[in-house]
Design an enzyme around this catalytic site. Structure first.
Site, short mmCIF file in Angstrom:
data_model
loop_
_atom_site.label_atom_id
_atom_site.label_comp_id
_atom_site.label_asym_id
_atom_site.label_seq_id
_atom_site.Cartn_x
_atom_site.Cartn_y
_atom_site.Cartn_z
N ASN A 50 0.79 -1.22 0.00
CA ASN A 50 0.00 0.00 0.00
C ASN A 50 0.83 1.28 0.00
O ASN A 50 0.38 2.30 -0.53
CB ASN A 50 -0.93 -0.01 1.23
CG ASN A 50 -1.52 1.36 1.51
OD1 ASN A 50 -2.40 1.83 0.80
ND2 ASN A 50 -1.00 2.03 2.54
N SER B 280 -3.29 -0.23 -6.92
CA SER B 280 -3.18 0.49 -8.17
C SER B 280 -3.92 1.82 -8.02
O SER B 280 -3.98 2.40 -6.94
CB SER B 280 -3.73 -0.35 -9.32
OG SER B 280 -3.66 0.34 -10.54
N SER B 281 -4.52 2.30 -9.10
CA SER B 281 -5.22 3.58 -9.06
C SER B 281 -6.25 3.63 -10.18
O SER B 281 -6.05 3.07 -11.27
CB SER B 281 -4.23 4.73 -9.23
OG SER B 281 -4.91 5.96 -9.45
N TYR C 252 2.43 8.87 -12.92
CA TYR C 252 1.84 8.10 -11.82
C TYR C 252 0.97 6.97 -12.36
O TYR C 252 1.08 5.81 -11.94
CB TYR C 252 1.02 9.05 -10.94
CG TYR C 252 0.27 8.39 -9.81
CD1 TYR C 252 0.92 8.04 -8.63
CD2 TYR C 252 -1.10 8.12 -9.92
CE1 TYR C 252 0.22 7.45 -7.58
CE2 TYR C 252 -1.80 7.54 -8.88
CZ TYR C 252 -1.14 7.20 -7.72
OH TYR C 252 -1.83 6.60 -6.69
N LYS D 159 1.35 2.82 -12.14
CA LYS D 159 0.29 1.99 -11.58
C LYS D 159 -0.22 0.96 -12.59
O LYS D 159 -0.62 -0.14 -12.22
CB LYS D 159 -0.87 2.87 -11.08
CG LYS D 159 -0.56 3.64 -9.81
CD LYS D 159 -0.23 2.73 -8.64
CE LYS D 159 -0.24 3.45 -7.32
NZ LYS D 159 0.11 2.55 -6.19
#
Length: 252
Positions: free
Chosen positions: A94, A143-144, A157, A161
């Site tokens: 995380n 992830s995102s 970013y 991810k």
């Protein structure tokens, strides 16, 4: 039945803290890592213990690969001393940072920081900890939502991810011989201090983001913490090699 133990990196604040509390409420003991937030880590430990659980907080800089060997030795000792175990059950990768920069302005330093934090660190930490992870255990990578939808300023970013999501699938295949399930979670906009806390603290930004979410509001830490606890539960044991979108339907 042996009680489960989850190791969560970056557990002292934000989503990591919320994940730890949701798991603790389900009877999972917690080993959390923190980089600089010692006070917050101690507070989380006390809160978990007040719930009747066990918690150990260990300092770790996810970007410092040279420290992973010593960390694994420390973890081995703490597992035995604090939990009477030789292995743990769940690993949640995380720990993270957020950097906003338009693609044309992104620097090598920003790129290196994102790679070290979100990809390189989790890869080599997970490698180092695999001997301590139970067969049949679970790994959850973070992830995102930016992998699925696009907003200016998050190109590097999001690209990093996206690599995490591909890595998740390969890990699931290669660790399947040990019955280790590997999944990822992709949160959307959440009201935390991430990225300076703009979504949480700026009413105009919060409202602008919310209008693009099907459920009409920005996510809360509990939305993600609860999802993580559910994904790691036995009820979700057949889910493997997938990324769970937890965004409330953001920019569908």
């Amino acid at each position: 039945m042996t009680e489960k133990i989850a190791l969560i990196t970056g557990a002292s604040r934000g989503l990591g803290r919320n994940m730890a509390l949701h798991l603790a409420r389900r009877g999972v003991h917690i080993i959390g890592t923190w980089r600089s937030a010692a006070v917050e880590a101690a507070s989380l430990k006390a809160e978990i213990e007040a719930l009747g659980g066990k918690a150990t907080m260990l300092q770790l800089d996810i970007t410092d690969r040279a420290s992973f060997e010593d960390f694994s030795h420390t973890l081995t000792h703490r597992l035995q001393a604090d939990f009477g175990r030789e292995r743990f059950d769940f690993l949640v990768n995380n720990a993270g940072n957020g950097l906003f920069s338009n693609f044309a302005d992104a620097t090598e330093e920003q790129f290196s920081s994102l790679i070290a934090t979100h990809l390189q660190g989790p890869i080599f930490l997970t490698q180092k900890l695999l001997p301590l992870l139970e067969d049949g255990g679970r790994i959850l990578n973070v992830s995102s939502g930016f992998v699925r939808f696009t907003l200016p300023g998050y190109s590097i970013y999001a690209a990093v991810k996206a690599a995490v999501e591909v890595l998740t699938r390969y890990m699931a295949v290669e660790l399947g011989t040990r019955q280790i399930r590997v999944n990822a979670i992709a949160p959307g906009a959440i009201a935390t201090d991430f990225g300076g806390g703009a979504v949480r603290d700026n009413e105009n930004i919060n409202a602008w983001v919310a209008q693009g979410i099907a459920l009409g509001r920005v996510g809360l830490p509990d939305d993600v913490g609860g999802a993580v606890a559910a994904i790691l539960s036995d009820e979700m044991a057949w889910a493997n090699g997938t990324t769970f979108d937890v965004s409330g339907g953001q920019l569908l």
